[in-house]
Design a protein around this motif. Structure first.
Motif, mmCIF file in Angstrom:
data_model
loop_
_atom_site.group_PDB
_atom_site.id
_atom_site.type_symbol
_atom_site.label_atom_id
_atom_site.label_comp_id
_atom_site.label_asym_id
_atom_site.label_seq_id
_atom_site.Cartn_x
_atom_site.Cartn_y
_atom_site.Cartn_z
ATOM 1 N N ALA A 135 6.897 36.254 -28.875
ATOM 2 C CA ALA A 135 5.512 36.739 -28.953
ATOM 3 C C ALA A 135 5.190 37.640 -27.761
ATOM 4 C CB ALA A 135 4.548 35.563 -28.995
ATOM 5 N N VAL A 136 5.702 37.271 -26.570
ATOM 6 C CA VAL A 136 5.484 38.130 -25.405
ATOM 7 C C VAL A 136 6.054 39.512 -25.656
ATOM 8 C CG1 VAL A 136 6.174 38.457 -23.022
ATOM 9 C CG2 VAL A 136 5.304 36.275 -23.738
ATOM 10 N N MET A 137 7.265 39.555 -26.262
ATOM 11 C CA MET A 137 7.885 40.871 -26.489
ATOM 12 C C MET A 137 7.175 41.630 -27.601
ATOM 13 S SD MET A 137 11.903 40.240 -26.082
ATOM 14 C CE MET A 137 12.093 38.574 -26.583
ATOM 15 N N LEU A 138 6.761 40.917 -28.675
ATOM 16 C CA LEU A 138 6.162 41.611 -29.813
ATOM 17 C C LEU A 138 4.772 42.129 -29.500
ATOM 18 C CD1 LEU A 138 7.277 39.443 -32.819
ATOM 19 C CD2 LEU A 138 7.959 41.743 -32.277
ATOM 20 N N THR A 139 4.075 41.528 -28.526
ATOM 21 C CA THR A 139 2.767 42.058 -28.150
ATOM 22 C C THR A 139 2.888 43.093 -27.031
ATOM 23 O OG1 THR A 139 2.472 40.163 -26.701
ATOM 24 C CG2 THR A 139 1.480 40.032 -28.838
ATOM 25 N N ARG A 140 4.082 43.585 -26.804
ATOM 26 C CA ARG A 140 4.357 44.663 -25.842
ATOM 27 C C ARG A 140 3.747 44.346 -24.487
ATOM 28 N NH1 ARG A 140 3.054 49.201 -29.757
ATOM 29 N NH2 ARG A 140 4.691 48.898 -31.287
ATOM 30 N N ALA A 141 4.086 43.178 -23.965
ATOM 31 C CA ALA A 141 3.581 42.813 -22.649
ATOM 32 C C ALA A 141 4.294 43.645 -21.591
ATOM 33 C CB ALA A 141 3.836 41.331 -22.395
ATOM 34 N N PRO A 142 3.594 43.966 -20.506
ATOM 35 C CA PRO A 142 4.241 44.720 -19.433
ATOM 36 C C PRO A 142 5.319 43.887 -18.754
ATOM 37 C CG PRO A 142 2.081 43.981 -18.771
ATOM 38 C CD PRO A 142 2.192 43.697 -20.225
ATOM 39 N N ILE A 143 6.351 44.562 -18.225
ATOM 40 C CA ILE A 143 7.468 43.830 -17.631
ATOM 41 C C ILE A 143 7.075 43.312 -16.250
ATOM 42 C CG2 ILE A 143 9.843 44.052 -16.820
ATOM 43 C CD1 ILE A 143 9.584 43.979 -19.781
ATOM 44 N N GLY A 144 6.420 44.134 -15.458
ATOM 45 C CA GLY A 144 6.111 43.739 -14.086
ATOM 46 C C GLY A 144 4.891 42.847 -14.007
ATOM 47 N N ALA A 145 4.323 42.756 -12.808
ATOM 48 C CA ALA A 145 3.118 41.963 -12.623
ATOM 49 C C ALA A 145 1.933 42.683 -13.245
ATOM 50 C CB ALA A 145 2.865 41.738 -11.140
ATOM 51 N N SER A 146 1.051 41.925 -13.898
ATOM 52 C CA SER A 146 -0.153 42.529 -14.464
ATOM 53 C C SER A 146 -1.366 41.818 -13.879
ATOM 54 C CB SER A 146 -0.135 42.432 -15.981
ATOM 55 O OG SER A 146 0.365 41.179 -16.379
ATOM 56 N N ASP A 147 -2.407 42.598 -13.610
ATOM 57 C CA ASP A 147 -3.558 42.056 -12.887
ATOM 58 C C ASP A 147 -4.657 41.531 -13.795
ATOM 59 O OD1 ASP A 147 -2.552 42.530 -10.390
ATOM 60 O OD2 ASP A 147 -3.205 44.631 -10.397
ATOM 61 N N ASP A 148 -4.571 41.831 -15.102
ATOM 62 C CA ASP A 148 -5.696 41.485 -15.970
ATOM 63 C C ASP A 148 -5.407 40.237 -16.799
ATOM 64 O OD1 ASP A 148 -3.717 42.625 -17.396
ATOM 65 O OD2 ASP A 148 -5.032 43.696 -18.773
ATOM 66 N N LEU A 149 -4.595 39.307 -16.264
ATOM 67 C CA LEU A 149 -4.272 38.116 -17.037
ATOM 68 C C LEU A 149 -5.323 37.026 -16.898
ATOM 69 C CD1 LEU A 149 -0.470 37.671 -16.405
ATOM 70 C CD2 LEU A 149 -1.593 38.522 -18.425
ATOM 71 N N ASP A 150 -6.141 37.095 -15.859
ATOM 72 C CA ASP A 150 -7.009 35.970 -15.550
ATOM 73 C C ASP A 150 -8.469 36.325 -15.716
ATOM 74 O OD1 ASP A 150 -4.922 34.404 -15.005
ATOM 75 O OD2 ASP A 150 -5.012 34.659 -12.845
ATOM 76 N N ARG A 151 -9.260 35.318 -16.029
ATOM 77 C CA ARG A 151 -10.710 35.415 -15.987
ATOM 78 C C ARG A 151 -11.169 34.826 -14.658
ATOM 79 N NH1 ARG A 151 -12.727 33.087 -21.582
ATOM 80 N NH2 ARG A 151 -10.871 31.839 -21.451
ATOM 81 N N PRO A 152 -12.449 34.977 -14.310
ATOM 82 C CA PRO A 152 -12.941 34.343 -13.086
ATOM 83 C C PRO A 152 -12.704 32.838 -13.120
ATOM 84 C CG PRO A 152 -14.588 35.795 -14.000
ATOM 85 C CD PRO A 152 -13.423 35.892 -14.892
ATOM 86 N N GLY A 153 -12.192 32.287 -12.005
ATOM 87 C CA GLY A 153 -11.561 30.976 -12.079
ATOM 88 C C GLY A 153 -12.399 29.781 -11.706
ATOM 89 N N TRP A 154 -13.630 29.955 -11.231
ATOM 90 C CA TRP A 154 -14.336 28.777 -10.715
ATOM 91 C C TRP A 154 -14.620 27.729 -11.763
ATOM 92 C CZ3 TRP A 154 -14.149 26.975 -6.224
ATOM 93 C CH2 TRP A 154 -13.993 27.816 -5.117
ATOM 94 N N PRO A 155 -15.184 28.073 -12.939
ATOM 95 C CA PRO A 155 -15.435 27.005 -13.925
ATOM 96 C C PRO A 155 -14.141 26.372 -14.402
ATOM 97 C CG PRO A 155 -16.242 29.127 -14.712
ATOM 98 C CD PRO A 155 -15.715 29.354 -13.373
#
Lengths: 173, 126
Positions: A73-93
């Motif tokens: 699924a990671v490959m089929l959704t064309r995920a970037p190979i390196g680090a990506s910055d938009d994986l997270d939402r704001p984390g406090w809750p």
């Protein structure tokens, strides 16, 4: 502290540490590989806890099939190979609720079991588990086969756009 | 064997899975966090099987096997949904999905259903 306790502590530390990496890493593919480490450590804990068959089924199905599906699924959704910055939402809750659930459950279980010792039962190998499944748990076993069939049909229907399109057209008319 | 060690491990794994489900934006990572939670439940079942003496022997391990089968079914359907989402929207970020989409389609369906269907069909086929 016996040898069993030391083994359980070490495997538990590996499992929790790699789970922390699964939920915090910035690399999608590495999250899948840390998940392999976590599931393997949990399978080792099953072996120590005298659940042989479940440990091997865990290795076969989770490490073998589920992680491979996730990496597909990671490959089929064309995920970037390196680090990506938009994986997270704001984390406090999330940190509040996750930490509350984890530490609350841990406090509950520690309070229930304190530091007592239990002798391990006889190992659950394929013969004993099979006897149980096919004598006391036959009905849930058969219901699960129906569930697997319906999940199979559902996945096929979901992933074929022509079937969904005809159903939509029929509904709109 | 001290049962508190695997129990606390399972509780921490479940908390981490909850954190991952709420924190991650990518749907595949959300599914991975769900797998962590299912594993925590399995660990609780196996440890309870070793700790509590039940009438039926090994019922906790049988339950763990059933949960593993459920997880396999769940991951199959879940990945089919994720791939369909990627095909429709070219993104799997779970916080950009408009939840009111079905209602927004249902209201103009009475006025210009044919134009809507003709316009949206090639997108779905792609």
């Amino acid at each position: 502290m016996t040898g069993v306790d030391v083994l359980l502590l070490a495997l538990g530390a590996v499992a929790v540490g790699s789970a922390v990496l699964v939920v915090s890493t910035r690399h999608l593919v590495r999250a899948g590989l840390y998940l392999v480490v976590c599931l393997g450590a949990v399978a080792g804990m099953y072996l120590v806890l005298a659940a042989e068959l479940v440990a091997w089924v865990q290795v076969l199905i989770y490490v073998g099939a589920v992680v491979v599906l996730l990496l597909f699924a990671v490959m089929l959704t064309r995920a970037p190979i390196g680090a990506s910055d938009d994986l997270d939402r704001p984390g406090w809750p999330a940190a509040l609720i996750g930490g509350g659930v984890g530490l609350g459950l841990a406090a509950l279980l520690v309070d229930a079991y304190r530091w007592t010792t239990v002798s391990l039962p006889e190992a659950g190998n394929a013969e004993r588990i099979g006897e149980q499944v096919f004598s006391s748990w036959v009905l849930p076993f058969e219901v699960l086969s129906v569930l697997l069939l319906s999940a199979l049909v559902g996945a096929v229907v979901l992933s074929r756009p022509d079937i969904g399109a005809t159903a939509d057209r029929g509904r709109s008319r | 064997m001290r049962p508190v060690i695997p129990y606390v491990t399972a509780a921490l794994l479940f908390g981490l899975g909850t954190y991952g489900v709420l924190r991650r934006r990518n749907a595949v990572l959300v599914l991975m966090a769900v797998e962590l939670m299912l594993n925590a439940v399995n660990l609780i079942l196996i440890t309870a099987d070793a700790t509590v003496r039940a009438v039926l022997p090994h019922s906790g391990q049988v339950f763990a096997l059933f949960v593993i089968v459920l997880a396999a079914a769940e991951i199959g359907v879940g990945l089919a949904i994720v791939l369909q989402l990627y095909r429709m929207r070219a993104s799997v970020a779970v916080d950009t999905i408009p939840l009111g989409d079905r209602n927004a389609e249902a209201v103009p369906a009475t006025t210009s259903a044919a134009a809507q269907a003709a316009g949206s069909e090639p997108e779905g086929r792609r």
